[in-house]
Design an enzyme around this catalytic site. Structure first.
Site, PDB file in Angstrom:
ATOM      1  N   LYS A  41       0.788  -2.084   0.033  1.00  0.00           N
ATOM      2  CA  LYS A  41      -0.149   0.036   0.083  1.00  0.00           C
ATOM      3  C   LYS A  41       0.886   1.097   0.058  1.00  0.00           C
ATOM      4  CE  LYS A  41      -4.220  -1.845   2.270  1.00  0.00           C
ATOM      5  NZ  LYS A  41      -4.636  -2.206   3.253  1.00  0.00           N
TER       6      LYS A  41
ATOM      7  N   GLN B  27      -4.819  -1.223   9.721  1.00  0.00           N
ATOM      8  CA  GLN B  27      -5.274  -2.889   9.145  1.00  0.00           C
ATOM      9  C   GLN B  27      -5.569  -3.659  10.083  1.00  0.00           C
ATOM     10  OE1 GLN B  27      -3.906  -3.394   6.036  1.00  0.00           O
ATOM     11  NE2 GLN B  27      -3.975  -5.474   6.292  1.00  0.00           N
TER      12      GLN B  27
ATOM     13  N   ASP C 143     -11.175   3.440   4.620  1.00  0.00           N
ATOM     14  CA  ASP C 143     -11.835   1.803   4.796  1.00  0.00           C
ATOM     15  C   ASP C 143     -13.443   2.151   4.499  1.00  0.00           C
ATOM     16  OD1 ASP C 143     -10.425  -0.223   4.501  1.00  0.00           O
ATOM     17  OD2 ASP C 143      -9.282  -0.019   6.801  1.00  0.00           O
TER      18      ASP C 143
HETATM   19  N1  GUN Z   1      -7.238  -6.383   5.982  1.00  0.00           N
HETATM   20  C1  GUN Z   1      -7.773  -7.382   5.011  1.00  0.00           C
HETATM   21  N2  GUN Z   1      -8.302  -6.035   4.370  1.00  0.00           N
HETATM   22  C2  GUN Z   1      -8.485  -5.347   4.741  1.00  0.00           C
HETATM   23  C3  GUN Z   1      -8.971  -3.374   4.590  1.00  0.00           C
HETATM   24  O1  GUN Z   1      -9.459  -3.868   3.351  1.00  0.00           O
HETATM   25  N3  GUN Z   1      -8.775  -3.025   5.091  1.00  0.00           N
HETATM   26  C4  GUN Z   1      -8.142  -2.797   7.085  1.00  0.00           C
HETATM   27  N4  GUN Z   1      -7.801  -2.061   7.259  1.00  0.00           N
HETATM   28  N5  GUN Z   1      -7.276  -4.119   6.346  1.00  0.00           N
HETATM   29  C5  GUN Z   1      -8.243  -5.693   5.765  1.00  0.00           C
END
Ligand code: GUN
Length: 308
Positions: A54, A98, A121
């Site tokens: 990311k 995350q 998110d």
């Molecule tokens: N863990 C796995 N996928 C995601 C996501 O799309 N957002 C977040 N915050 N954590 C994740």
């Protein structure tokens, strides 16, 4: 007949190119560079790889990346204090914590602490509520990216039977909301659903988001259906050598590809779109936070995807 592959690599590259162009325009017009803060608590290897990816892609599209890696035993209060700091930081347009977080931390409290305007998110109650009401807000990345993949398939969604297998906050529920906004007739299936095979066989659009490797075989897929496989599961792969693993989806690709009309592969499908969509959401948040209308390219996309 074998299904068309919905290629996450090509589609995510195209989306990143669009985001990069719009970042340039935003900078020229407003003298600011959108910024994304990603917070990882603990050392889960898969999460660590996602976070690094990311951050790298954020920089590649011309945005600023702020990576916060905290030890697994970080007290909840310390994480909440960091989120407060990021909420106030004008260089930060998007905040992503995350998931999952270590067990001693209440993820609900953490998400609730995020400024809804920076909630890239789409997980805060404000954004989830807006989505449930069919009003504009920040939309969770994986469902948003999945809708873009359905858009690429080009089959009008209105009136189709859509089945979403899985009811998670991050994927299943918001995905069902988006399909409903696109005028599908939506069923959410889950672990208590009776005769899941029959329910799946009704789906013109089948979205698998359960996190169980190859759970959905080809004979659960309606001929010609569009299959979106959100699962990313690591399984042993002795054929590659001792101790080796490989990634598979929730759908048994080899059998489903013979029946479906279009299908996303794993790897190389939804996962790539999720990250590209996160970048798009950060750019959108940079606009919304300043009271600006998001770039026309996203407004057009949203109208086409879900009529708003
Ligand atoms: N863990 C796995 N996928 C995601 C996501 O799309 N957002 C977040 N915050 N954590 C994740």
């Amino acid at each position: 007949m074998t299904a068309r592959r919905i290629d996450g690599k090509t589609l995510s590259e195209a989306l990143r190119t669009t985001v990069a162009e719009e970042v340039g325009r935003f900078q020229a017009a407003h003298g600011a560079v959108p910024g994304l803060a990603v917070v990882l608590v603990g050392e889960d290897p898969a999460s660590s790889v996602y976070v690094a990816s990311k951050a790298k892609q954020t920089v590649e599209v011309g945005m600023r990346s702020f990576e916060h890696r905290l030890p697994a035993d970080t007290p909840e209060a310390e994480l909440l204090a960091l989120i407060e700091k990021l909420n106030r930081d004008d260089a930060v347009d998007g905040i992503l914590v995350q998931l999952p977080v270590p067990r001693h931390i209440d993820s609900g409290r953490v998400i609730a602490a995020i400024d809804p305007l920076k909630d890239v998110d789409g997980l805060t109650e404000i954004n989830a509520g807006r989505l449930a009401a069919g009003r504009p807000g920040l939309v969770p990345c994986t469902p948003y990216g999945s809708m873009m993949m359905l858009d690429w398939v080009g089959r009008p969604l209105a009136g189709l039977d859509a089945v979403v297998v899985g009811r998670s906050e991050l994927v299943g529920r918001p995905m069902a909301q988006l399909l409903l906004m696109a005028n599908c007739t939506v069923t959410i299936a889950h672990s208590k659903t009776r005769d899941l095979a029959e329910v799946c066989r009704r789906a013109d659009v089948l979205v698998a988001a359960v996190g169980r490797p190859k759970m959905i075989p080809g004979d659960w897929v309606k001929p010609g259906a569009t299959v979106i496989d959100v699962g990313i599961n690591r399984i042993p792969a002795p054929e590659k050598g001792e101790g080796k693993t490989r990634l598979v989806g929730d759908v048994d690709f080899e059998t489903a590809v013979e029946v479906a009309g279009a299908i996303t592969p794993v790897p190389g499908g939804v996962g790539l779109m999720t990250v590209a969509t996160l970048l798009a959401n950060t750019l959108i948040a940079a606009h919304l936070r300043r009271g600006l209308t998001p770039p026309a390219v996203f407004a057009d996309l949203n109208r086409r995807l879900f009529g708003r």
